[in-house]
Design a protein around this motif. Structure first.
Motif, PDB file in Angstrom:
ATOM      1  N   GLU A   1      25.885  22.907  72.170  1.00 52.23           N
ATOM      2  CA  GLU A   1      24.473  23.250  72.036  1.00 52.23           C
ATOM      3  C   GLU A   1      24.183  24.678  72.485  1.00 52.23           C
ATOM      4  O   GLU A   1      23.043  25.007  72.827  1.00 52.23           O
ATOM      5  N   GLY A   2      25.200  25.520  72.492  1.00 51.80           N
ATOM      6  CA  GLY A   2      25.000  26.920  72.820  1.00 51.80           C
ATOM      7  C   GLY A   2      24.637  27.190  74.263  1.00 51.80           C
ATOM      8  O   GLY A   2      24.072  28.247  74.581  1.00 51.80           O
ATOM      9  N   ARG A   3      24.978  26.283  75.152  1.00 48.72           N
ATOM     10  CA  ARG A   3      24.584  26.445  76.564  1.00 48.72           C
ATOM     11  C   ARG A   3      25.235  27.679  77.172  1.00 48.72           C
ATOM     12  O   ARG A   3      26.393  27.989  76.902  1.00 48.72           O
ATOM     13  N   THR A   4      24.497  28.350  78.033  1.00 46.68           N
ATOM     14  CA  THR A   4      25.006  29.558  78.679  1.00 46.68           C
ATOM     15  C   THR A   4      25.133  29.410  80.197  1.00 46.68           C
ATOM     16  O   THR A   4      25.723  30.273  80.846  1.00 46.68           O
ATOM     17  N   LEU A   5      24.563  28.378  80.768  1.00 46.86           N
ATOM     18  CA  LEU A   5      24.827  27.982  82.152  1.00 46.86           C
ATOM     19  C   LEU A   5      25.443  26.598  82.090  1.00 46.86           C
ATOM     20  O   LEU A   5      24.758  25.621  81.780  1.00 46.86           O
ATOM     21  N   ILE A   6      26.734  26.494  82.374  1.00 46.35           N
ATOM     22  CA  ILE A   6      27.446  25.237  82.190  1.00 46.35           C
ATOM     23  C   ILE A   6      28.038  24.768  83.511  1.00 46.35           C
ATOM     24  O   ILE A   6      28.325  25.566  84.415  1.00 46.35           O
ATOM     25  N   ALA A   7      28.236  23.465  83.612  1.00 47.18           N
ATOM     26  CA  ALA A   7      28.769  22.885  84.845  1.00 47.18           C
ATOM     27  C   ALA A   7      30.224  23.266  85.066  1.00 47.18           C
ATOM     28  O   ALA A   7      30.698  23.294  86.209  1.00 47.18           O
ATOM     29  N   GLU A   8      30.962  23.561  83.974  1.00 51.79           N
ATOM     30  CA  GLU A   8      32.372  23.902  84.105  1.00 51.79           C
ATOM     31  C   GLU A   8      32.597  25.286  84.696  1.00 51.79           C
ATOM     32  O   GLU A   8      33.707  25.616  85.116  1.00 51.79           O
ATOM     33  N   ASN A   9      31.568  26.114  84.731  1.00 55.57           N
ATOM     34  CA  ASN A   9      31.700  27.453  85.297  1.00 55.57           C
ATOM     35  C   ASN A   9      31.777  27.359  86.825  1.00 55.57           C
ATOM     36  O   ASN A   9      30.856  26.825  87.460  1.00 55.57           O
ATOM     37  N   PRO A  10      32.848  27.859  87.446  1.00 52.24           N
ATOM     38  CA  PRO A  10      32.986  27.708  88.910  1.00 52.24           C
ATOM     39  C   PRO A  10      31.933  28.471  89.698  1.00 52.24           C
ATOM     40  O   PRO A  10      31.717  28.176  90.876  1.00 52.24           O
ATOM     41  N   PHE A  11      31.274  29.455  89.089  1.00 56.80           N
ATOM     42  CA  PHE A  11      30.241  30.211  89.790  1.00 56.80           C
ATOM     43  C   PHE A  11      28.871  29.539  89.730  1.00 56.80           C
ATOM     44  O   PHE A  11      27.949  29.964  90.418  1.00 56.80           O
ATOM     45  N   THR A  12      28.724  28.522  88.906  1.00 56.97           N
ATOM     46  CA  THR A  12      27.424  27.887  88.707  1.00 56.97           C
ATOM     47  C   THR A  12      27.090  26.964  89.873  1.00 56.97           C
ATOM     48  O   THR A  12      27.914  26.148  90.295  1.00 56.97           O
ATOM     49  N   ASP A  13      25.877  27.110  90.377  1.00 57.76           N
ATOM     50  CA  ASP A  13      25.388  26.209  91.411  1.00 57.76           C
ATOM     51  C   ASP A  13      24.907  24.933  90.721  1.00 57.76           C
ATOM     52  O   ASP A  13      23.964  24.951  89.931  1.00 57.76           O
ATOM     53  N   LYS A  14      25.574  23.824  91.004  1.00 60.58           N
ATOM     54  CA  LYS A  14      25.255  22.575  90.320  1.00 60.58           C
ATOM     55  C   LYS A  14      23.825  22.129  90.586  1.00 60.58           C
ATOM     56  O   LYS A  14      23.224  21.427  89.755  1.00 60.58           O
ATOM     57  N   LYS A  15      23.230  22.543  91.706  1.00 55.62           N
ATOM     58  CA  LYS A  15      21.848  22.159  91.995  1.00 55.62           C
ATOM     59  C   LYS A  15      20.874  22.787  90.994  1.00 55.62           C
ATOM     60  O   LYS A  15      19.812  22.224  90.711  1.00 55.62           O
ATOM     61  N   GLU A  16      21.234  23.969  90.457  1.00 55.66           N
ATOM     62  CA  GLU A  16      20.358  24.640  89.498  1.00 55.66           C
ATOM     63  C   GLU A  16      20.297  23.899  88.165  1.00 55.66           C
ATOM     64  O   GLU A  16      19.352  24.100  87.389  1.00 55.66           O
ATOM     65  N   LEU A  17      21.289  23.057  87.882  1.00 53.19           N
ATOM     66  CA  LEU A  17      21.350  22.372  86.601  1.00 53.19           C
ATOM     67  C   LEU A  17      20.645  21.023  86.619  1.00 53.19           C
ATOM     68  O   LEU A  17      20.510  20.390  85.562  1.00 53.19           O
TER      69      LEU A  17
END
Length: 475
Positions: free
Chosen positions: A247-263
């Motif tokens: 779906e063209g996501r640009t903030l993904i859970a698989e990214n190690p830098f992503t804060d899971k709380k933001e998702l």
């Protein structure tokens, strides 16, 4: 012989003189070679990435910039749109690394630490302009930092085979809590100013491209306002081929830098980075390929950023017909106008909510400042008593007296600064609301003035018996 030479010299002088008097409009006509260069399809590759370049805070910042430079040098996109390049040193590093593949670049400076916007291009940049949004968060929310960044939209203009391209790069205010988003009115106003800036500065452009981190979901109010008003098209929705995250996501859970709380509550990720485009009467634009990165870079321990990079391959198909009036290309039928009226009205409602909150905070800061002034005057009165009545001792300990005075002064100054800040907030929100009020009136007039269809058409009958309610004159 002398007479012939004199006549030749006079004729040359007269020719130069008449050429100098030729109107500018005749001189500026495109030549045949340039016009012929646009007869065949042109491929334009666009790249966009939020670099997350916060020095001493973003993990592996320096190494990630080296990776980004390697990627851009190898892929050789025509236009590169970067956000969150907060340090000018990092921009200069990229400029040095990309001097061979992207010799033309521009860095947009704004705010305290800069807008973070940068453009690299294969084509010679002819002009640039920066518009800073009137609303951009709160200075006392220092841990968010958006106010200090001076969020803005940058414009660069260049020529592609005789076609004038207007390319915009922007970064809107972040969404820190979707359930209780105190920045929503600010982001709506930014989207409103963005669409105004694009519409008014892109008149006469053959190609319009907008890329960046909008911090808005595809169905959010600001995104709908931007697309419906400008006629811009989403590369992800329009592409013929897609290669990237679901779906063209640009903030993904698989990214190690992503804060899971933001998702939360979007466990798989969200799409907040975009590349939009629009053609003109001179050129038809199609998105042939759209792709995103997918987390960590192959062979590397981490990705380029906490956002996924976007890449679009646009196909420019020159057209022979030219609209001399430069009319808008997007649909202006009844359905589109009605949708636009609803969207602007919804945005106006959201701005009013933000306006009421800003007015309440302005009144609160005024009352707090008045209280600080009264306490400070009382402190001064108490301090003057020993001077007026010799022999009278100070009723308070000296240290506590001075400490209380400093607190009263700090309260007064803080309240004064907040009052000034919220006054500017109120003015900016009022200005946006007034502009939306005029826009809704103009759109309703255009909607009512257009032929709504034929009798017997269900939509025609519905509009005939249920006209939109007029706006309250007091609004």
């Amino acid at each position: 012989m002398q007479s012939a030479a004199l006549q030749a010299a006079l004729w040359e002088i007269w020719s130069n003189f008449t050429q100098a008097l030729t109107p500018i409009g005749h001189i500026a006509q495109p030549n045949t070679a340039v016009a012929m260069a646009t007869d065949s399809p042109i491929t334009l590759r666009v790249f966009s990435l939020n670099c997350w370049g916060i020095r001493y805070r973003s993990p592996h910042c320096s190494l990630r910039y080296h990776m980004i430079a390697e990627l851009l040098a190898s892929e050789k996109h025509d236009v590169v749109l970067l956000q969150e390049v907060w340090s000018e040193q990092d921009y200069l590093f990229l400029k040095k690394q990309l001097i061979c593949t992207h010799p033309h670049s521009h860095y947009f400076k704004s705010g305290v630490i800069g807008s973070g916007l940068a453009v690299f291009s294969k084509h010679n940049l002819q002009d640039s302009f920066l518009y800073r949004y009137s609303l951009n968060g709160y200075p006392y929310m220092a841990h968010h930092g958006d106010w200090f960044g001076g969020k803005a939209v940058g414009l660069v203009i260049f020529n592609v085979c005789g076609l004038t391209a207007h390319v915009y790069v922007t970064h809107l205010h972040a969404e820190y809590c979707r359930d209780k988003d105190s920045y929503l009115p600010h982001r709506v106003v930014q989207a409103w100013e963005l669409q105004q800036f694009v519409r008014h500065t892109s008149r006469g452009a053959d190609l319009v491209i907008l890329g960046g981190d909008l911090n808005m979901h595809p169905q959010d109010l600001g995104t709908r306002l931007l697309l419906t008003y400008t006629g811009l098209r989403d590369c992800y929705a329009e592409t013929e081929q897609f290669d990237g995250c679901e779906e063209g996501r640009t903030l993904i859970a698989e990214n190690p830098f992503t804060d899971k709380k933001e998702l939360i509550p979007f466990e798989k990720g969200i799409r907040i980075d975009y590349i939009f485009f629009k053609g003109s009467s001179r050129v038809c634009v199609k998105c042939k390929l759209f792709s995103t990165t997918k987390g960590s870079v192959p062979g590397k321990p981490f990705p380029y950023s906490d956002h996924e990079a976007l890449s679009a391959e646009l196909l420019l198909l020159p057209q022979q017909t030219v609209d001399p009036n430069g009319a808008e290309l997007h649909s202006c039928d009844t359905d589109a106008l009605a949708e636009l009226v609803d969207t602007v009205t919804e945005a106006r409602t959201e701005v009013k909510v933000g306006l009421h909150c800003a007015e309440r905070m302005r009144h609160t800061s005024a009352r707090t400042g008045l209280l600080g002034l009264v306490l400070l005057m009382l402190e001064l009165a108490i301090g003057v008593v020993p001077w007026l009545t010799p022999g009278t001792q100070q009723p308070f300990p000296q240290a506590s007296f001075y400490l209380l005075g400093v607190l009263c002064l700090a309260t007064l100054l803080s309240a004064l600064l907040l009052y000034i800040f919220y006054c500017t907030q109120v003015k900016a929100l009022q200005a946006a609301e007034d502009q939306m009020h005029l826009a809704v009136g103009g759109l309703q007039e255009k909607l009512h003035g257009r032929p709504l269809g034929r009798p017997g058409d269900p939509y025609y009958e519905a509009l005939a018996f249920s006209q939109p309610m007029p706006l309250d004159p007091e609004e």
